[in-house]
Write a protein that holds these residues in place. Sequence first.
Motif, PDB file in Angstrom:
ATOM      1  N   VAL A  38       0.815  -1.218   0.000  1.00 51.72           N
ATOM      2  CA  VAL A  38       0.000   0.000   0.000  1.00 51.72           C
ATOM      3  C   VAL A  38       0.850   1.271   0.000  1.00 51.72           C
ATOM      4  O   VAL A  38       0.315   2.379   0.045  1.00 51.72           O
ATOM      5  CB  VAL A  38      -0.942   0.010   1.224  1.00 51.72           C
ATOM      6  CG1 VAL A  38      -1.968  -1.122   1.115  1.00 51.72           C
ATOM      7  CG2 VAL A  38      -0.151  -0.117   2.526  1.00 51.72           C
ATOM      8  N   ARG A  42      -8.565  -1.135  -1.198  1.00 52.25           N
ATOM      9  CA  ARG A  42      -7.820  -1.961  -0.239  1.00 52.25           C
ATOM     10  C   ARG A  42      -8.776  -2.811   0.593  1.00 52.25           C
ATOM     11  O   ARG A  42      -8.522  -4.003   0.825  1.00 52.25           O
ATOM     12  CB  ARG A  42      -6.978  -1.065   0.664  1.00 52.25           C
ATOM     13  CG  ARG A  42      -6.133  -1.841   1.666  1.00 52.25           C
ATOM     14  CD  ARG A  42      -5.224  -0.918   2.458  1.00 52.25           C
ATOM     15  NE  ARG A  42      -5.933  -0.056   3.371  1.00 52.25           N
ATOM     16  CZ  ARG A  42      -5.924   1.280   3.338  1.00 52.25           C
ATOM     17  NH1 ARG A  42      -5.234   1.910   2.402  1.00 52.25           N
ATOM     18  NH2 ARG A  42      -6.605   1.993   4.217  1.00 52.25           N
ATOM     19  N   VAL A  56      -3.587  -0.430  -4.995  1.00 54.24           N
ATOM     20  CA  VAL A  56      -3.020  -1.546  -4.239  1.00 54.24           C
ATOM     21  C   VAL A  56      -2.069  -2.293  -5.169  1.00 54.24           C
ATOM     22  O   VAL A  56      -2.163  -2.170  -6.394  1.00 54.24           O
ATOM     23  CB  VAL A  56      -4.085  -2.536  -3.710  1.00 54.24           C
ATOM     24  CG1 VAL A  56      -5.035  -1.874  -2.729  1.00 54.24           C
ATOM     25  CG2 VAL A  56      -4.839  -3.185  -4.862  1.00 54.24           C
TER      26      VAL A  56
END
Length: 482
Positions: free
Chosen positions: A178, A407, A446
């Motif tokens: 991330v 995410r 991501v």
Amino acid sequence: MGVLNDLKPQIVFKYFEELCSIPHGSGHMELIGDYCVAFAKEHNLEHYRDNLSNVIIVKEASKGYENSPAVIIQGHLDMVCEKTAERDIDFLKDSLELGIDGDQIYANGTTLGGDNGIAVAMALAILASDDIEHPRLEAVFTVDEETGLYGAEAIDVSMLTAKKLINLDSEEEGIITVSCAGGVTAECILPIEREKVEGTQVKILITGLIGGHSGMEIDKERGNSNMLMGRLLYSLNKELTLNIVNIAGGQADNAIPRETVLNIVVADKDLSKLETLIKEYQSIISNEYKTSDPKVVVKVENLGKAKAEALNKESVKKTILMLLNIPNGIQSMSADIKGLVETSLNMGVLKVLEDGVHAIFSVRSSVETAKAAVCDKLTALMEFLSGKVQFAGAYPGWEFMKDSELRETVIRVYEKQYGKKPAIEAIHAGLECGFFSEKINGLDCVSFGPNMTGVHTVEERLSISSVERTWKLLLEILKESK
């Protein structure tokens, strides 16, 4: 018949093998760009290609997803081209020779290019399919990622509509990345003067090191053959007259170099002393690197009588001073994220050209000012030695997004598929998400991918079973992106 024909998912490995048959080392993207465009035309898909051979292919949403937000699937087209000394291959013309060893795919005597060919293969497989549920897909294939993210830096994204991006350039299943470090390539140039010398020419080779990715493996404390050669030069120069004809080590700034070759001319009376010093150094580094690089070896070959152009004494002195004192490896660890390398640099290439000794580094940091401080160190040292530093390929870091819908979708789907939550991590390696986040306001990113080991080395391996699981994860994420 293809080597990977019987593997599942068949469509993914079909495209991966086709990609491996096309030369696509960094800096040579024309053929792989042609392939992507031909694919898009074959499947009647909207596509764009720029003069660098970045390619964007668009596929409209499948039935029922017409009103769903678009998703970018992104990977890079280029690979790091490394080979063993014995392997006869022309990376500009020849296909890779693939093999299967249990659950692993490898390439005979070369890097495999799973980084990042498997991402491109997965995207092509989705674009080619008629039975996968998905929103509008915008597949973005960039060039020259391995040499400085130049494709991502230059690409025009004005035709993209998506605010979500799935980057498939990660190499450990179960980890969702991330955030990543930013970086820059630094080329240190030390001017030299030469003189004519006579004596016995000797080739010294430091080899047998494991090497690896300068971001992902920098914390493994593996030996850097260029830095080890610098130590050896200092030891030799203390005991005998050292005439350096040439030094050559490493093939890419972002790969920890596995071997370095030194050519010197020495007086006949010093040959015995030279052999003794080499044996002593072999003992020293074998002990120091017995865990990280147990196969490291120093080889010596007598090339016979020679007359040659060599660095003069002052140039030898400056070269050794540079190699002994220039920073390399981990510079600091993150105080905020346990186990994360914050700042590092890697001397991936060392070579002697007409204008001087060139040392090429990949500099990385998750803190922009810390990256700048390392660059200042290089600059100050080279200025002291009357040299210079050229910086190129700077790329931004990718900052953590506190609130990320994508995410959360990935975490939810992963937990349903695997029965546990994935690890959420920041990495020290560079990813192209930083450039795309700069170009597309509010972009939600991501990164994940299947298990790969030995990336950027001839030991590169790609897990077959992990590809299948990652493929299923990707399809389910797209299915839930309504």
